[in-house]
Every structure is written in structure tokens, then in C-alpha cells.
Write an enzyme that holds these catalytic residues in place. Structure first.
Site, PDB file in Angstrom:
ATOM      1  N   PHE A   1      -1.905 -16.825   2.198  1.00 20.15           N
ATOM      2  CA  PHE A   1      -1.653 -15.411   1.938  1.00 20.15           C
ATOM      3  C   PHE A   1      -0.188 -15.109   2.214  1.00 20.15           C
ATOM      4  CE2 PHE A   1      -3.840 -11.293   1.243  1.00 20.15           C
ATOM      5  CZ  PHE A   1      -4.863 -11.753   0.444  1.00 20.15           C
TER       6      PHE A   1
ATOM      7  N   GLN B   1       3.192   0.960   2.935  1.00 21.93           N
ATOM      8  CA  GLN B   1       3.279  -0.309   2.219  1.00 21.93           C
ATOM      9  C   GLN B   1       3.055  -0.156   0.715  1.00 21.93           C
ATOM     10  OE1 GLN B   1       0.345  -3.827   2.760  1.00 21.93           O
ATOM     11  NE2 GLN B   1       2.329  -4.541   3.499  1.00 21.93           N
TER      12      GLN B   1
ATOM     13  N   HIS C   1       2.251  -2.397  -2.435  1.00 16.79           N
ATOM     14  CA  HIS C   1       1.785  -3.727  -2.814  1.00 16.79           C
ATOM     15  C   HIS C   1       2.467  -4.079  -4.129  1.00 16.79           C
ATOM     16  CE1 HIS C   1      -0.814  -7.013  -3.959  1.00 16.79           C
ATOM     17  NE2 HIS C   1      -1.457  -6.945  -2.815  1.00 16.79           N
TER      18      HIS C   1
ATOM     19  N   LEU D   1      -5.700  -2.639  -7.766  1.00 13.22           N
ATOM     20  CA  LEU D   1      -5.023  -3.755  -7.125  1.00 13.22           C
ATOM     21  C   LEU D   1      -5.382  -5.083  -7.772  1.00 13.22           C
ATOM     22  CD1 LEU D   1      -3.423  -4.757  -4.516  1.00 13.22           C
ATOM     23  CD2 LEU D   1      -5.689  -5.323  -3.663  1.00 13.22           C
TER      24      LEU D   1
ATOM     25  N   GLU E   1      -3.332 -10.246  -3.716  1.00 11.07           N
ATOM     26  CA  GLU E   1      -2.348 -11.263  -3.390  1.00 11.07           C
ATOM     27  C   GLU E   1      -2.938 -12.668  -3.508  1.00 11.07           C
ATOM     28  OE1 GLU E   1       0.458  -9.957  -0.348  1.00 11.07           O
ATOM     29  OE2 GLU E   1      -0.407 -11.551   0.847  1.00 11.07           O
TER      30      GLU E   1
ATOM     31  N   ARG F   1       5.146  -8.432   1.442  1.00  7.66           N
ATOM     32  CA  ARG F   1       5.019  -7.400   0.410  1.00  7.66           C
ATOM     33  C   ARG F   1       6.233  -6.492   0.300  1.00  7.66           C
ATOM     34  NH1 ARG F   1      -1.370  -6.033   1.507  1.00  7.66           N
ATOM     35  NH2 ARG F   1      -2.052  -7.985   0.586  1.00  7.66           N
TER      36      ARG F   1
ATOM     37  N   HIS G   1      -0.191   1.220  -1.111  1.00  5.13           N
ATOM     38  CA  HIS G   1      -1.378   0.438  -0.796  1.00  5.13           C
ATOM     39  C   HIS G   1      -1.919   0.675   0.603  1.00  5.13           C
ATOM     40  CE1 HIS G   1      -4.144  -2.864  -1.039  1.00  5.13           C
ATOM     41  NE2 HIS G   1      -3.541  -3.577  -0.114  1.00  5.13           N
TER      42      HIS G   1
ATOM     43  N   ARG H   1       2.856  -4.582   7.148  1.00  9.59           N
ATOM     44  CA  ARG H   1       1.634  -5.316   7.416  1.00  9.59           C
ATOM     45  C   ARG H   1       1.583  -6.578   6.571  1.00  9.59           C
ATOM     46  NH1 ARG H   1      -3.947  -5.494   4.835  1.00  9.59           N
ATOM     47  NH2 ARG H   1      -2.968  -4.496   3.050  1.00  9.59           N
TER      48      ARG H   1
HETATM   49  C1  LIG Z   1      -7.682  -2.221  -3.028  1.00 12.82           C
HETATM   50  C2  LIG Z   1      -7.479  -2.658  -1.617  1.00 12.82           C
HETATM   51  C3  LIG Z   1      -7.563  -3.996  -1.282  1.00 12.82           C
HETATM   52  C4  LIG Z   1      -7.385  -4.432   0.026  1.00 12.82           C
HETATM   53  N1  LIG Z   1      -7.485  -5.757   0.301  1.00 12.82           N
HETATM   54  C5  LIG Z   1      -7.347  -6.182   1.588  1.00 12.82           C
HETATM   55  C6  LIG Z   1      -7.492  -7.560   1.923  1.00 12.82           C
HETATM   56  O1  LIG Z   1      -7.730  -8.399   1.064  1.00 12.82           O
HETATM   57  N2  LIG Z   1      -7.356  -7.922   3.209  1.00 12.82           N
HETATM   58  C7  LIG Z   1      -7.098  -7.017   4.197  1.00 12.82           C
HETATM   59  O2  LIG Z   1      -7.017  -7.403   5.354  1.00 12.82           O
HETATM   60  N3  LIG Z   1      -6.961  -5.704   3.905  1.00 12.82           N
HETATM   61  C8  LIG Z   1      -7.082  -5.268   2.626  1.00 12.82           C
HETATM   62  N4  LIG Z   1      -6.930  -3.930   2.341  1.00 12.82           N
HETATM   63  C9  LIG Z   1      -6.785  -2.971   3.434  1.00 12.82           C
HETATM   64  C10 LIG Z   1      -8.130  -2.744   4.110  1.00 12.82           C
HETATM   65  O3  LIG Z   1      -9.157  -2.852   3.165  1.00 12.82           O
HETATM   66  C11 LIG Z   1      -8.238  -1.375   4.755  1.00 12.82           C
HETATM   67  O4  LIG Z   1      -7.145  -1.165   5.585  1.00 12.82           O
HETATM   68  C12 LIG Z   1      -9.505  -1.278   5.586  1.00 12.82           C
HETATM   69  O5  LIG Z   1     -10.634  -1.644   4.845  1.00 12.82           O
HETATM   70  C13 LIG Z   1      -9.688   0.107   6.143  1.00 12.82           C
HETATM   71  O6  LIG Z   1     -10.948   0.189   6.774  1.00 12.82           O
HETATM   72  P1  LIG Z   1     -11.319   1.416   7.674  1.00 12.82           P
HETATM   73  O7  LIG Z   1     -12.617   1.102   8.306  1.00 12.82           O
HETATM   74  O8  LIG Z   1     -10.174   1.741   8.544  1.00 12.82           O
HETATM   75  O9  LIG Z   1     -11.471   2.626   6.665  1.00 12.82           O
HETATM   76  P2  LIG Z   1     -12.399   2.867   5.331  1.00 12.82           P
HETATM   77  O10 LIG Z   1     -13.165   1.666   4.946  1.00 12.82           O
HETATM   78  O11 LIG Z   1     -11.496   3.480   4.354  1.00 12.82           O
HETATM   79  O12 LIG Z   1     -13.436   3.898   5.864  1.00 12.82           O
HETATM   80  C14 LIG Z   1     -13.101   5.219   6.167  1.00 12.82           C
HETATM   81  C15 LIG Z   1     -14.363   5.943   6.536  1.00 12.82           C
HETATM   82  O13 LIG Z   1     -14.054   7.210   7.064  1.00 12.82           O
HETATM   83  C16 LIG Z   1     -14.881   8.184   6.490  1.00 12.82           C
HETATM   84  N5  LIG Z   1     -14.162   9.460   6.530  1.00 12.82           N
HETATM   85  C17 LIG Z   1     -12.872   9.689   6.175  1.00 12.82           C
HETATM   86  N6  LIG Z   1     -12.574  10.981   6.361  1.00 12.82           N
HETATM   87  C18 LIG Z   1     -13.682  11.585   6.851  1.00 12.82           C
HETATM   88  C19 LIG Z   1     -14.006  12.920   7.231  1.00 12.82           C
HETATM   89  N7  LIG Z   1     -13.119  13.935   7.144  1.00 12.82           N
HETATM   90  N8  LIG Z   1     -15.261  13.186   7.671  1.00 12.82           N
HETATM   91  C20 LIG Z   1     -16.179  12.185   7.747  1.00 12.82           C
HETATM   92  N9  LIG Z   1     -15.927  10.918   7.395  1.00 12.82           N
HETATM   93  C21 LIG Z   1     -14.690  10.625   6.956  1.00 12.82           C
HETATM   94  C22 LIG Z   1     -15.170   7.672   5.108  1.00 12.82           C
HETATM   95  O14 LIG Z   1     -16.360   8.229   4.616  1.00 12.82           O
HETATM   96  C23 LIG Z   1     -15.307   6.186   5.380  1.00 12.82           C
HETATM   97  O15 LIG Z   1     -16.614   5.894   5.798  1.00 12.82           O
HETATM   98  C24 LIG Z   1      -7.091  -3.491   1.034  1.00 12.82           C
HETATM   99  C25 LIG Z   1      -6.990  -2.141   0.707  1.00 12.82           C
HETATM  100  C26 LIG Z   1      -7.154  -1.723  -0.608  1.00 12.82           C
HETATM  101  C27 LIG Z   1      -6.982  -0.291  -0.920  1.00 12.82           C
END
Ligand SMILES: Cc1cc2nc3c(=O)[nH]c(=O)nc-3n(C[C@H](O)[C@H](O)[C@H](O)COP(=O)(O)OP(=O)(O)OC[C@H]3O[C@@H](n4cnc5c(N)ncnc54)[C@H](O)[C@@H]3O)c2cc1C
Ligand code: SF4
Ligand code: FES
Lengths: 249, 584
Positions: free
Chosen positions: B121, B235, B237, B247, B250, B290, B358, B393
């Protein structure tokens, strides 16, 4: 290509409407626009009161299922140009109670999901096993269940399922596919527990093998195959239980 | 109970059901099954944006790898702004968390002998990224969600939107939430609250992020008095599809994909990222970090060497030489997305790509147990800033970050809640105030003529202009002025939808208010940081300045609503700041 297309959208607001009714909107027709882009155009530019679910717009979160021209579809992966010259109808997924406009109530599925115990069950693990090393699993063993692990819970198969339409007690295609996903996982030992649930009347038996679920599934999960396998498993278990009343399963 | 302003009381309330939130919930259920824990999420948990992560999750497991190397890659990747104590904890605990997920059923891709497979990666010197083909986040999230169903003691409030934290005397006591289906607005009290609300990509017009990524948790914490950290680091991407911003992971480059300009030239060799080799070299060329790749794109555009597309300049991602078999085995989702959204088959054709917003390095400032300075308030996942990501990141570090710090925050919050006293009665008055604000000021208001979509678009355009890949002081200052006008305009927003049931317009208005606050924090911090580091590149201050800025910036909210910036030292344990070297 015409430069616009008409969406015929089902509207329903429980506070004011006795029943759903149609509302028409003309939206730009562009080659890269999906039905979801059309709905967002309506929401942002024409009528902010239209309600629908969406999030990822890349076919993976499972939020945006609706009936488009009478077929259950992920609207973020369905292109407006495929419905030229229109009009194209957009309705909430069939077989579910409508909450509002294009939003349906999924509580029934969310309650059914835990019933099939969709998690790894092992004799040696009651709760936590602090892991130091992986359970080995060869690529072939992974392939055995992979297809059934691709379900995004989009509910298109429930909307297409004639059995679920008639008997809401039927546990339904996606839940059965998930049970099969864990059964086929070389790390799992929970087949018997799941069978106990699915062997009940509303478990697998309702299905009459119409195969609509597999046809509409955007992830090629093939829930119909899972149901078929489960029926076989359940039948075998019943025969065994008959022949070997003690511990046959 | 249903008429009362207080709907329920729990020990710990987790806001967010993505990777971080679900991991925290399970951690609490396991460490202390006697505690009453609840998860509130504005979408069903398995719809959370973790679902869309493609490439993989980093954790040292290969024989030729070491914890120190993962630490070093992360520290240098962060341009020395990451806190090294947090990075060391993260790197140490990531492999075990990923194994835990394996035991919970995550279908990790395997080697022929059944052991975990790892891939290369960007910015990583060794192969250490675990993957489940190219739907890693999807499989991780569903494994977590399905496993969480085992724990009957975890209460879920699905499709409920949190609008405010309840705070008294420096401690948090719960939150107010709108039930989308019922329209009910009520408080859920708790002794500790963990924010796991994900990123804020929707602040920008062109992003890989989902519609739900509106930074709600950051805004909730900021208004409740907890500072935000590293907010200037956004960031980009390097490879998003034009128009949709979807997306292309990578992993496509890790498997051997090339980036070409319009002349078919692997242009990264001109930007101190190494020399082209036929097979991928780690920490070199297409596997550089990135920030550097996205910056190189801008320079190619300036040199007139990018290709044209209906959606602006693009470069090309070339996967053709990888062959159909490898693409289908390791990158099936990439092929599916290209076919569906670009009508291009990467097996035979070049894929047009451009940089796209991203990931948010910044977020709610926490210690290594997820604790914020506000009593009982924790944060984890993308919405938090621990900070392991610093100024940039590394790809595949954030999924394991959600696991490691989700679990840590869960355990810490459980401990706090076990010792905490009861909820003070003033909380009820606060909740009543909030209900009134939503009902009278928003739902019951006379139309003011502003449309949410218009203000949102103006905000996004402002942020793209002011806080893009390259920035300047005057452009950020101008952007901040525009944001102030937008803050006025949002007061006049017209809610056409006054219905109680599934009112997505009301949600959009609340999310927009959150995003405006976050935008302001990004620009305020960006103006203060008069240097270039990682993802924050200022053409008016082109060099890194460790003398003045080897420090985090914390954005606090003053009682008058304006922001105030403070410095916080970077924790350095073993790696003294040095030059970031790639491809050499
Ligand atoms: C397209 C894409 C690909 C990616 N690929 C990778 C990868 O290959 N490897 C890697 O390490 N990272 C990757 N990332 C980054 C990584 O996926 C995210 O940083 C990570 O999944 C975030 O997880 P989280 O649990 O913090 O938030 P999320 O999974 O976004 O969850 C947020 C939660 O909060 C809840 N929520 C938000 N606001 C409120 C509110 N006001 N009231 C109630 N609930 C709320 C939502 O309902 C949801 O359940 C990628 C990101 C993207 C966008
Ligand atoms: S089986 Fe297919 S159609 Fe049914 S919910 Fe899963 S992904 Fe959707
Ligand atoms: S919006 Fe996520 S599947 Fe369509």
C-alpha cells in the site's frame, strides 16, 4: 437523446395523505445520471419535500433500493438513459409497509436477521477468544461461502419475492443466504443451531423456487441457491431425526 | 415514558454504528457485560460509510515485517505531526484487532496455505495490508455488525439523528436525537458518550465520501466545548472517477497499476518519487504517499500534460498489463465500478482519474484512550484525532484505527461510566430547550427564502477554492469571509417540509449547520499554519517549519461562537523529525 425525462414518483405523507399518489417531475437526461441523480435533482432544485434513502452512491451500502418501472433496483446503479424516452415510475420497494414517499419500513428484516445467528459459532468459544493466530482458511475454503457473503441487505430480493409478499412470516432470501454463508464457512460450527431456526414452518419451507430473488440481486448472491441447499439440508435432518431420534442432527 | 423528554437512560451511549462505533460497543459488552450500552446511528449500522472502504487494513503480520517499520512509515507519512505514543499503541494493537475480526468471520483473502494474505500500500515499506479482495470495509463492517447481534445487551437506535450533546459542569450526560421514522425528538441520557460519527468529506463538492459524511460528531463536540485538532489537514486521494468522485482504491496501484499523463508518460518520476520499474517498488512512484501524488497531479495540469475530460483535467490509471485474471481476483470491485460508472473496462482501457477529497486527518482531540478534555466524552474513528495520522494519513491505516481506538475508547468509557454518578436534573431542561429549538425554530418557522441546496453548494465551492490541494493565506481569508455570510444565510433557510415522518430536509439543514462550523475550523487552522506540511501545502509558505509548527493546532469554540486556536505539542518518542524520502 432527449434532454429531459419524466419521473413519475410515488408520494405519501402519513400526516396528510390517506393514500399514495403520483407526482411528476421532469429532470435532465444525461448519460452519466442514475435514477438517484434524478431524484437528487428533484430534491435540490424542484421539491425539497421528497424523501428517500441513499448514502454511498456506489452500490455498496444497500440504502437506495426502490421499484423503478416496477422492478426492484438500486437507484444509484440504474441509469436514466435505460428508460428513454420515459416516463419512468419510481415507487417504494414492494412487500414492505411504506413510511413516507419512497421510504419503506425494514423493521421486519432487522428483527429476523439475528434469528439466523449470523456470526461465527464455535464449540470452543463462548465469548472472547483473545486471538494470537488466525484460523487457517484456504482460498478454496473461502470460495465455498464467498458468494453468500456478498449480500448488502438491500432488500431487493424481499421486494421481488412472491412468497414474502403473501406470508410476511417467511424469513426470506437474504437471511437464508446469510445462514448458509456461515454454515459453509470452514471456521464455523453452528449449522445445527441455525437449522433449528430455519427448519420451522416459516423458515425455508415457504419458498416455491420462483427464483425472482436471484434474478434481482445486484450482488449476484444467488439466494435461491442458498434456499435450495437449505431445504435439502433440512430434509436430510428431518429424515435423520426420524431414523435416529437421538442426536440425529 | 414516550411523552417525557427523556426517552431512556444508559451507561454508555455510542453515536455512530460504523467500524469504530460497533467495535466500541462490542468492547464494552465484553469487558463489562453488566453495563448498559446503546448505539445510535442515523443510518442502519451496516449502511455506515465504513462499508465503502475498498483497499485494506494495515497490521504487521508478515515474517519480514516489524512493528518499528510500521511505526516509522506512519510517522514519516504523517510528516512528523503524528503523536508517536499513539502510533506505537496503534501499530502494536492493530494485528490483534485484525485477527479478532478474523475470528469474527471477516473473509480476509488468504495465501494458498490458509494464512492471511497481505498486499502493498502507498507509503508502506513492507507488505502489511490485509484485504478482503477490494471490498475490505464492506466485509469488516458486516462482520462487526453481525457479530454485534450476538450481544443482546447492546440496545440500538437505528435511523436516529443526534442533534446535541447534553453537558453540565464540564461533563457530558447524553444526547438529544430525532427518530427519523417516528419524528420523535427526545433525550437519551448516559454516563459516557463515545462519538464515532465518521468523516466530513461532504464539506467539499468532489469527494469519495457518502452523503452521510457530514462531520456531525465534530460539530457536536466543538459546540459542547471539546476542541478539534489538526483540522487543516484534508486528504485528497489521487484516484477518483471524474463526475461521481467514486474511489478507485490504491490497491489498484499496489497490484501494479501505473499513473500516466496525456502522453502516456509515468509522470511521477518527475516529482522526486523514484524511477519507474515494471513491477511496483514499495514507497516509490505510484506507491508514494497520497499528499505527494495529489500535488504532482496539480503540477501536471499546470504543465499542460493532463488529459481533458468533460469534468475537467484527468490523468490515466493503466491496469491493462495486469491482465483479466488478476483484476478479477484482486480488484473485481474496481472493474465493476469502472464498467458501471464510466462504461470503461480497465482490462482493455485506460481509466480517467483525478484527485478527490477523501479523508479528514483532523477531528475531535483525544488522548490514546479516546478521551476528550470534556468529562465522559470520548471519540474514535475518523471523527477523532488521536493523532496517528498527523499531516497525512497512510492508506489502510484508518480501518485498523477504527478498531484499535474504537476498542480502547469503549473500554475507557466503560470504566468511566462504572464510576460515574447519576445524571443531574438540569439535563432535562437542556433537552427541553433543544426540542423547542428544533420544533419552533426549524419546523415551525416562517419561510425565509433560502434553499439548503444553494447554501450547501456555495459552501462546497468556497472550500474547494480556499482549502484545495494548494492554499494561500489570502484565499483562505476570503473563504472565511464567505463562510461568515453563509452562516447568516443559513438562518433564513426555508424548510418546505414540516412533516414529522422521515423529514430528510430537516436533517439536511442540521447537517449543513454542522458542516459550516467545520468548514470554519478548517480555514481558521489553515490560516494559522504558516508552513507546508503533508496535506497542507501553502504556496505562500512552501517549506516545512519545525521551529514554529511542529505542533498541533486545537480549535476551541468561544462562548460568542467564534473560534480560538491553541497550540499543543507533538508527542515524540523515538523518531526525530527528518526529511520525508520516497523512491530513494
Ligand atoms: C471510498 C472510501 C474508501 C476507503 N478505503 C479505505 C481503505 O481501504 N483502508 C482504510 O484504512 N481506510 C479506508 N477509508 C477510510 C475509512 O473507511 C474510514 O475512515 C472509516 O471507515 C471511518 O469509520 P468510522 O467508524 O469512523 O465512521 P463511519 O463508518 O463513517 O460511521 C459513522 C457512523 O456515524 C453515524 N452518524 C454520523 N452522524 C450521526 C448523527 N448526527 N447522529 C447519529 N448517528 C450519526 C452514521 O450513521 C454511521 O453509523 C476509505 C474511505 C472511503 C470514503
Ligand atoms: S441477497 Fe441480494 S437482493 Fe437480497 S438483500 Fe442481499 S444483496 Fe440484496
Ligand atoms: S446509495 Fe448505497 S447502494 Fe445505492
Amino acid at each position: 437523446m432527449a434532454d429531459s425525462i419524466r419521473l413519475q414518483v410515488s408520494r405519501y405523507r402519513p400526516d396528510t395523505d390517506a393514500e399514495p399518489h403520483w407526482q411528476e417531475y421532469d429532470v435532465p437526461l444525461r448519460k452519466e445520471w442514475t435514477v438517484l441523480d434524478g431524484l437528487n435533482h428533484v430534491k435540490n432544485e424542484i421539491d425539497p419535500t421528497l424523501s428517500f434513502r441513499w448514502s454511498c452512491r456506489m452500490g455498496i451500502c444497500g440504502s437506495c433500493g426502490m421499484d423503478v418501472d416496477g422492478e426492484p433496483k438500486l437507484t444509484c446503479g440504474t441509469f436514466l438513459t435505460d428508460y428513454e424516452p420515459g416516463p419512468v415510475t419510481v415507487e417504494p420497494l414492494a412487500n414492505f409497509p411504506v413510511v413516507r414517499d419512497l421510504v419503506v419500513d425494514l423493521s421486519d428484516f432487522m428483527a429476523k436477521l439475528p434469528r439466523v445467528k449470523p456470526w461465527i459459532i464455535r464449540d470452543d468459544d463462548h465469548r472472547t477468544v483473545e486471538p494470537d493466530v488466525e484460523y487457517l482458511q484456504t482460498p478454496e475454503e473461502l470460495d465455498a461461502y464467498k458468494q453468500f457473503s456478498m449480500c448488502i441487505n438491500c432488500m431487493l430480493c424481499y421486494a421481488a419475492c412472491p412468497v414474502y409478499g403473501l406470508d410476511p412470516e417467511f424469513i426470506g432470501p437474504a437471511a437464508i443466504a446469510l445462514a448458509e454463508r456461515y454454515d459453509l464457512d470452514s471456521r464455523d460450527q453452528g449449522t445445527r443451531e441455525r437449522l433449528d431456526v430455519l427448519i420451522e414452518h416459516e423458515g425455508v419451507w415457504g419458498c416455491t423456487f420462483v427464483g425472482e430473488c436471484t434474478r434481482v440481486c445486484p450482488q449476484h448472491v444467488d439466494p435461491a441457491a442458498a434456499i435450495q441447499r437449505y431445504k435439502l439440508k433440512a430434509a436430510m435432518a428431518t429424515v435423520k431425526a426420524f431414523l435416529l431420534p437421538r442426536g440425529g442432527r | 415514558m414516550s411523552d417525557s423528554v427523556i426517552r431512556a437512560a444508559h451507561d454508555v451511549l455510542i453515536v455512530g454504528g460504523g467500524g469504530a462505533g460497533l467495535r466500541a460497543a462490542i468492547a464494552i459488552a465484553e469487558t463489562n457485560p453488566g453495563l448498559d450500552v446503546a448505539v445510535v446511528s442515523k443510518v442502519y449500522p451496516m449502511r455506515s460509510h465504513t462499508v465503502s472502504a475498498e483497499g485494506g487494513a494495515a497490521g504487521v503480520i508478515a515474517d519480514d515485517d516489524s512493528l518499528d517499520e510500521h511505526c516509522y512509515d506512519t510517522v514519516s507519512g504523517s510528516d512528523w505531526l503524528g503523536d508517536q505514543n499513539a502510533i506505537e499503541a496503534f501499530v502494536r494493537e492493530a494485528p490483534r484487532e485484525l485477527l479478532q475480526l478474523e475470528h469474527w468471520g471477516c473473509p480476509w483473502s488468504r495465501q494458498p496455505d490458509g494464512r492471511i494474505a497481505v498486499r502493498a500500500f502507498g507509503g508502506m515499506k513492507k507488505k502489511r495490508t490485509w484485504f478482503a479482495a477490494d471490498k475490505t470495509g464492506f466485509h469488516m463492517l458486516h462482520a462487526l455488525f453481525q457479530t454485534s447481534l450476538r450481544y443482546a445487551e447492546v440496545t440500538r437506535y437505528d435511523e436516529e439523528f443526534v442533534t446535541r450533546l447534553l453537558v453540565d459542569d464540564g461533563r457530558v450526560h447524553g444526547a438529544v436525537a430525532i427518530g427519523l421514522m417516528s419524528g420523535r425528538i427526545q433525550a437519551i441520557t448516559a454516563k459516557a458518550v463515545i462519538l464515532c460519527t465518521g468523516g466530513c468529506g461532504k464539506v467539499f463538492p468532489f469527494t469519495t465520501n457518502a452523503n452521510i459524511n457530514t462531520g456531525d460528531g465534530m460539530a457536536l463536540a466543538y459546540r459542547a466545548g471539546a476542541p478539534l485538532e489538526d483540522m487543516e489537514f484534508v486528504q485528497y486521494h489521487p484516484t477518483g472517477l471524474p463526475f461521481t468522485g467514486i474511489l478507485i482504491t490504491e490497491a489498484a496501484r499496489a497490484e501494479g497499476g501505473w499513473l500516466l499523463n496525456k502522453d502516456g508518460y509515468r509522470y511521477l518520476q518527475d516529482y522526486d518519487l523514484g524511477t519507474p520499474t515494471p513491477t511496483p517498488e514499495l514507497r516509490s512512484m505510484e506507491l508514494g504517499p497520497r499528499d505527494r501524488l495529489s500535488q504532482a497531479f496539480v503540477h501536471e495540469v499546470e504543465k499542460g500534460r493532463a488529459a481533458d475530460s468533460p469534468y475537467g483535467p484527468v490523468v490515466h490509471l493503466d491496469l491493462r498489463h495486469l491482465g483479466e485474471a488478476l483484476i478479477d481476483a484482486k480488484l473485481p470491485f474496481v472493474r465493476e465500478l469502472c464498467l458501471k460508472y464510466e462504461r470503461i473496462d480497465p482490462v482493455h482501457e485506460l481509466v480517467p482519474v483525478r484527485p478527490v477529497v477523501h479523508y479528514m486527518m483532523g477531528g475531535v482531540s483525544t488522548d490514546i484512550d479516546g478521551a476528550t478534555p470534556l468529562g465522559g466524552l470520548y471519540a474514535a474513528g475518523e471523527t477523532a484525532c488521536v493523532s496517528i495520522n498527523g499531516a497525512n494519513r497512510l492508506g489502510s491505516n484508518s480501518l485498523p484505527e477504527c478498531l484499535v481506538f474504537g476498542a480502547r475508547a469503549g473500554r475507557a468509557a466503560a470504566e468511566y461510566a462504572s464510576a460515574a454518578g447519576s445524571t443531574p436534573s438540569v439535563v432535562e431542561a437542556q433537552a427541553t430547550d433543544e426540542v423547542r429549538r428544533l420544533e419552533r425554530d426549524l419546523l415551525g418557522k416562517r419561510p425565509g427564502g433560502e434553499s439548503i441546496a444553494a447554501v450547501r453548494e456555495d459552501m462546497q465551492a468556497t472550500m474547494e477554492e480556499a482549502a484545495g490541494i494548494f492554499r494561500t493565506g489570502p484565499a483562505m481569508a476570503k473563504g472565511a469571509d464567505t463562510l461568515a455570510e453563509l452562516q447568516e444565510r443559513i438562518g433564513d433557510v426555508d424548510l418546505a417540509d414540516t412533516s414529522r415522518s422521515f423529514n430528510t430536509e430537516l436533517l439536511a439543514a442540521l447537517e449543513l449547520a454542522n458542516m459550516l462550523d467545520i468548514s470554519e475550523c478548517i480555514l481558521q487552522a489553515g490560516m494559522q499554519r504558516e508552513e507546508s506540511r503533508g496535506a497542507h501545502q501553502r504556496t505562500d509558505f512552501p517549506a516545512r517549519d519545525d521551529e514554529r509548527f511542529l505542533t498541533h493546532l486545537l480549535v476551541h469554540r468561544n462562548p460568542d461562537g467564534r473560534s480560538r486556536i491553541e497550540h499543543m505539542p507533538v508527542t515524540i518518542t523515538r523518531w526525530v523529525p527528518g526529511e520525508r524520502v520516497y523512491g530513494r
